[in-house]
Write an enzyme that holds these catalytic residues in place. Sequence first.
Site, PDB file in Angstrom:
ATOM      1  N   LYS A  44       4.727 -12.780  -1.866  1.00  0.00           N
ATOM      2  CA  LYS A  44       4.404 -12.115  -0.593  1.00  0.00           C
ATOM      3  C   LYS A  44       5.589 -12.274   0.346  1.00  0.00           C
ATOM      4  O   LYS A  44       6.303 -13.271   0.263  1.00  0.00           O
ATOM      5  CB  LYS A  44       3.170 -12.767   0.058  1.00  0.00           C
ATOM      6  CG  LYS A  44       2.467 -11.884   1.063  1.00  0.00           C
ATOM      7  CD  LYS A  44       1.495 -10.936   0.370  1.00  0.00           C
ATOM      8  CE  LYS A  44       0.834  -9.989   1.314  1.00  0.00           C
ATOM      9  NZ  LYS A  44      -0.275  -9.267   0.655  1.00  0.00           N
ATOM     10  N   ASP A  63       1.617  -4.001   3.249  1.00  0.00           N
ATOM     11  CA  ASP A  63       0.500  -4.849   3.704  1.00  0.00           C
ATOM     12  C   ASP A  63       0.337  -4.510   5.192  1.00  0.00           C
ATOM     13  O   ASP A  63       0.748  -3.415   5.622  1.00  0.00           O
ATOM     14  CB  ASP A  63       0.823  -6.335   3.470  1.00  0.00           C
ATOM     15  CG  ASP A  63      -0.421  -7.233   3.609  1.00  0.00           C
ATOM     16  OD1 ASP A  63      -1.236  -7.276   2.686  1.00  0.00           O
ATOM     17  OD2 ASP A  63      -0.592  -7.877   4.670  1.00  0.00           O
TER      18      ASP A  63
END
Length: 451
Positions: A130, A170
């Site tokens: 991430k 995201d």
Amino acid sequence: MAVSDHVDLPTFMEGVKKRNPNQPEFVQAVQEVAEDIYEFIQDKEEYHAQQILRRIAEPDRVVSFRVCWEDDAGNIRVQRGYRVQNNNAIGPYKGGIRFHPSVNESVLKFLAFEQTFKNALTGLPMGGGKGGSNFNPKGKSVREIMRFCQSFMTELYRHIGADVDVPAGDIGVGGREIGFMFGQYKRITNQFTGVLTGKGLEYGGSLIRPEATGYGAVYFLANMLATKGEDLVGKSAVISGSGNVATHAAEKIVQLGGKVLTLSDSGGFVHDPDGFDQEKIDWVKTHKTHRRGRIQDYVEAFPKATFHEGKTPWGVPCDVALPCATQNELLGEDARTLVANGCKALAEGANMPTDLEGVHVFKAAKLLYAPGKASNAGGVAVSGLEMSQNSERRAWKEEELQQMLKDIMFGIHQSCLTWGDQGGGYVDYVKGANIAGFKKVADAMLAFGVV
Ligand code: NDP
Ligand code: 2IT
């Protein structure tokens, strides 16, 4: 003889806390997984001896870097960028990029940790990662966003690659930002590869990637209801968020015959007693995503709706609920309210939207409750399919992709049943997802020895 580390769960968690000071989100995510994994590995000496859980809870690496950019007024701005590469035991690191002022190392480490199990659950060969930045896209011009994305990629490009680490979107990162970042990657490296997913259809993106997370979450919800002989027809749904995941979840609920009562953003929630139909959802998509507007403006366009400033929607009675905004947006008391109001099922579209107390409330109430790592995996699953299409240098048809997404969500549901069935008609989906995801990654790690 080597001493295996048989410390109990509280001692293990003490160590996690000590090694990760001031990282509450990361500690929370590890605790939620460790509660189930400890029970699972109780009698499995090899996982203890090889310290597998401790190794998964220690990112392979955390890259942090300075991102400088110039705003429209000519001011020099400085942000912090990150990429957390948590684990690549089963495939290249894979996971989104978040642009939000709340981004810090703790948030990205929790997301990369969760992503590791989620990606394993999809059945596709993807590790967990991430990234992101504390850059706030709100109120920025498109040129400012472009300059920021280019500067961010000017460092990030060293750490990623189609077989190394493949970022995607995201919070705060959608198709436009992926376009800017892909353009900069290509410019620096002179390579056209599948290094990012969520790309535009013109340059290697996949059909249904934008819809996949929200649609997948609703497919998962439908799979859970089907275990009780029920479906979504006529069911009322409370949804939080009004971004990519929330609007597509709302769309699929409506397509399957349900009624969506709420959407929200960081300013509060909107309650529309007539339900959000496709036209209203399209209004929200345009207003929130393209115009970067506020959800409260909805009540001017649709006056029967009400806006509830600074509130989350969990007090509105519903049959099903889908938290689709952000972490820790649904607390223990919200969970108790949902259960008391007769909510039957909840599927997380966001990552870790329910706090630990809320998770325990849902488990105790034996609710049909799907954790994000299971129910929001549709997005990264279609990202995995985008990687396959890029490697093959072709584009699959929409029908094929829709079917693959449904099959993958069905498969994840089956894995949860395999490992989470508690008997007496109760499935602990949190436990099922944690064990199924852990086992795949752990067994790959065992095969590699101590690395
Ligand atoms: P978007 O940026 O499209 O939308 C985010 C939404 O959540 C907005 O409505 C935003 O409101 C709200 N939100 C964000 N932060 C907060 C906050 N601190 N408090 C209250 N509301 C907030 O993001 P996505 O829809 O892509 O992501 C939503 C969630 O889904 C995240 O948890 C993400 O990690 C998860 N997810 C996303 C996937 C994807 O494919 N995009 C895949 C799997 C999970 P506002 O506009 O006011 O900021
Ligand atoms: O949390 C997530 O699964 C995502 N943001 C999507 C990740 C991806 O690589 O598509």
